[in-house]
Design an enzyme around this catalytic site. Structure first.
Site, short mmCIF file in Angstrom:
data_model
loop_
_atom_site.label_atom_id
_atom_site.label_comp_id
_atom_site.label_asym_id
_atom_site.label_seq_id
_atom_site.Cartn_x
_atom_site.Cartn_y
_atom_site.Cartn_z
N CYS A 127 36.88 66.91 -9.38
CA CYS A 127 36.27 67.38 -8.12
C CYS A 127 36.65 66.52 -6.92
CB CYS A 127 34.76 67.42 -8.25
SG CYS A 127 34.20 68.33 -9.69
N HIS A 159 31.14 67.07 -1.67
CA HIS A 159 31.40 67.93 -2.83
C HIS A 159 30.09 68.61 -3.22
CE1 HIS A 159 32.42 69.49 -6.63
NE2 HIS A 159 31.87 68.54 -7.35
N ASN A 178 29.53 75.14 -7.94
CA ASN A 178 30.45 74.00 -7.95
C ASN A 178 31.87 74.52 -8.14
OD1 ASN A 178 31.99 71.75 -8.56
ND2 ASN A 178 30.47 70.83 -9.93
O1 UT7 Z 1 31.27 68.20 -10.14
C1 UT7 Z 1 31.27 66.85 -10.46
C2 UT7 Z 1 30.65 66.46 -11.71
N1 UT7 Z 1 29.41 67.11 -12.01
C3 UT7 Z 1 28.25 66.66 -11.57
O2 UT7 Z 1 28.18 65.77 -10.75
C4 UT7 Z 1 27.01 67.25 -12.18
C5 UT7 Z 1 25.93 66.22 -12.25
N2 UT7 Z 1 24.76 66.68 -13.00
C6 UT7 Z 1 23.90 67.60 -12.57
O3 UT7 Z 1 24.09 68.20 -11.53
C7 UT7 Z 1 22.66 67.84 -13.40
O4 UT7 Z 1 22.55 66.83 -14.37
C8 UT7 Z 1 22.63 69.24 -14.09
C9 UT7 Z 1 22.39 70.33 -13.05
C10 UT7 Z 1 23.91 69.47 -14.83
C11 UT7 Z 1 21.46 69.29 -15.07
O5 UT7 Z 1 20.24 69.00 -14.43
P1 UT7 Z 1 19.24 67.91 -15.07
O6 UT7 Z 1 18.07 67.87 -14.18
O7 UT7 Z 1 20.03 66.63 -15.23
O8 UT7 Z 1 18.85 68.57 -16.43
P2 UT7 Z 1 19.09 68.04 -17.91
O9 UT7 Z 1 20.52 68.18 -18.29
O10 UT7 Z 1 18.45 66.70 -18.10
O11 UT7 Z 1 18.25 69.10 -18.75
C12 UT7 Z 1 16.84 69.20 -18.58
C13 UT7 Z 1 16.37 70.36 -19.44
C14 UT7 Z 1 16.86 70.28 -20.88
O12 UT7 Z 1 15.81 70.77 -21.71
P3 UT7 Z 1 14.86 69.74 -22.52
O13 UT7 Z 1 15.79 68.95 -23.39
O14 UT7 Z 1 14.19 68.92 -21.46
O15 UT7 Z 1 13.96 70.67 -23.24
C15 UT7 Z 1 18.00 71.24 -20.92
O16 UT7 Z 1 18.22 71.78 -22.20
O17 UT7 Z 1 16.87 71.59 -18.92
C16 UT7 Z 1 17.52 72.31 -19.97
N3 UT7 Z 1 18.61 73.10 -19.40
C17 UT7 Z 1 18.43 74.34 -18.93
N4 UT7 Z 1 17.36 75.14 -18.85
C18 UT7 Z 1 17.52 76.34 -18.30
C19 UT7 Z 1 19.90 72.74 -19.24
N5 UT7 Z 1 20.58 73.73 -18.66
C20 UT7 Z 1 19.70 74.75 -18.46
C21 UT7 Z 1 19.80 76.01 -17.89
N6 UT7 Z 1 18.69 76.79 -17.83
N7 UT7 Z 1 20.95 76.50 -17.40
#
Ligand code: UT7
Length: 330
Positions: free
Chosen positions: A115, A257, A287
């Site tokens: 990115c 970004h 993204n």
């Molecule tokens: O582009 C350059 C590189 N990329 C980035 O910089 C991305 C950086 N990361 C992020 O933007 C965030 O970490 C995400 C948007 C990817 C994820 O958000 P988060 O607040 O960090 O969520 P998480 O991965 O910690 O997941 C929290 C919960 C999990 O459930 P449990 O384990 O708490 O029960 C996931 O399984 O949310 C769940 N989850 C979802 N739920 C509904 C993960 N994806 C989804 C989804 N819909 N699509």
């Protein structure tokens, strides 16, 4: 130090027409519009059809770009395409684009910096121009991430979209206010496994097994990357301002970004920037990796927010892991 000053002449964007909404994604994986909006700020993204490759979308962006510029395609003497979703592993998408645009013989190559690709590409172009190796560079950020999306993985498939941005980077005339003042790029390969496409390269050549294991798609440990992204993007913005004697008060626009609204907000806060000075279009495109900054930049020029002479910080973070920033007067 070179006497040659370098500027961005113009920026244009293109994206596929087809829209994929959060509601559409609810029908594909176990997710919700509410989860996607609150965790990322995304509402919809663009998705290309089976016949479209990276160079096809870039071509549309370039048609708009050259329409607005006094620089002609025959004046271009350097082409850099930042992408992790090229038309093919080789030849480069830059060479394909050269033929499509009828650009005469010149260096043309792709770079892989995730990115942060657009920021890396601007940095390279600036140096070619400063050292006299090129005069007019065509700098592209393009991704068709929906082509490498694992549609069974809700952790990633809701995040990414397709688009392209194109910029002409050229010499600034004497006395002209427009200038790329400084660029900063860095990386830390220790975290490479957190955002990776494992299959299709020399480590795991494409086979029935790699396809069955979805290794031809993007894998990301988003929550591990989140903290590093917040820190790196904040640091990159602070560093480029401080070493050029500016503060957030001087900045007209931050064009970050578009990976996550929470990361964008945290970056703006690090440089004490008012929210209304941040260009955000994550709700429309998701993204789009190396395309996200030129997409946002081009839209902000088109709608009149960004004007000539504005002090702008570009700031990104991505696979590698890589990060970087650009300070410029448009
Ligand atoms: O582009 C350059 C590189 N990329 C980035 O910089 C991305 C950086 N990361 C992020 O933007 C965030 O970490 C995400 C948007 C990817 C994820 O958000 P988060 O607040 O960090 O969520 P998480 O991965 O910690 O997941 C929290 C919960 C999990 O459930 P449990 O384990 O708490 O029960 C996931 O399984 O949310 C769940 N989850 C979802 N739920 C509904 C993960 N994806 C989804 C989804 N819909 N699509």
């Amino acid at each position: 130090m070179s006497d040659i000053r370098v500027k961005i002449d113009g920026v244009a964007m293109a994206a596929p027409d087809k829209i994929l909404t959060n509601k559409d994604l609810e029908r594909i994986v176990d997710t919700s519009d509410e989860w996607i909006r609150t965790r990322t700020g995304m509402v919809e993204r663009r998705i290309s059809d089976e016949h479209t490759a990276a160079s096809d979308i870039v071509l549309k962006a370039c048609e708009k770009l050259f329409k607005k510029s006094s620089i002609r395609t025959r004046d271009i003497d350097l082409i850099i395409v930042a992408t992790v979703t090229p038309d093919h592993p080789f030849p480069s998408t830059a060479c394909i684009l050269q033929t499509k645009l009828g650009i005469p013989h010149c260096p043309a190559f792709d770079i892989s910096a995730g990115c942060t690709g657009f920021i890396y590409a601007i940095t390279i172009a600036k140096q070619f121009i400063e050292n006299g190796s090129a005069t007019n560079a065509l700098v592209i950020g393009v991704e068709l991430l929906t082509k490498i999306t694992n549609w069974t993985d809700r952790n990633t498939c809701v995040l990414f979209g397709d688009g392209a941005g194109a910029a002409i980077v050229t010499q600034a005339n004497k006395g002209e206010i427009s200038e790329i003042i400084d660029t900063y790029i860095s990386s830390d390969g220790r975290y490479g496994d957190l955002l990776i496409m494992r299959g299709g390269g020399s480590r795991n050549p494409t086979s029935k097994e790699t396809v069955e294991q979805n290794m031809h798609t993007l894998y990301m440990e988003g929550n591990k990357i989140f903290k590093i992204a917040v820190k790196s993007m904040g640091d990159a913005a602070v560093r480029i301002l401080e070493r050029n004697g500016f503060t957030g008060d001087d900045v007209d626009w931050l064009i970050p970004h578009q990976a996550n609204l929470r990361i964008i907000d945290a970056t703006a806060k690090r440089i004490h920037l008012l929210p209304q000075k941040v260009i955000i279009n994550i709700e429309k495109y998701g993204n789009t990796s190396s395309a996200s900054i030129p997409l946002a930049f081009a839209e902000a020029i088109e709608d009149g927010r960004v004007r000539r002479g504005d002090l702008i910080v570009l700031d990104a973070f991505g696979a590698g892991l890589t990060w970087g920033s650009v300070l410029l007067r448009y």
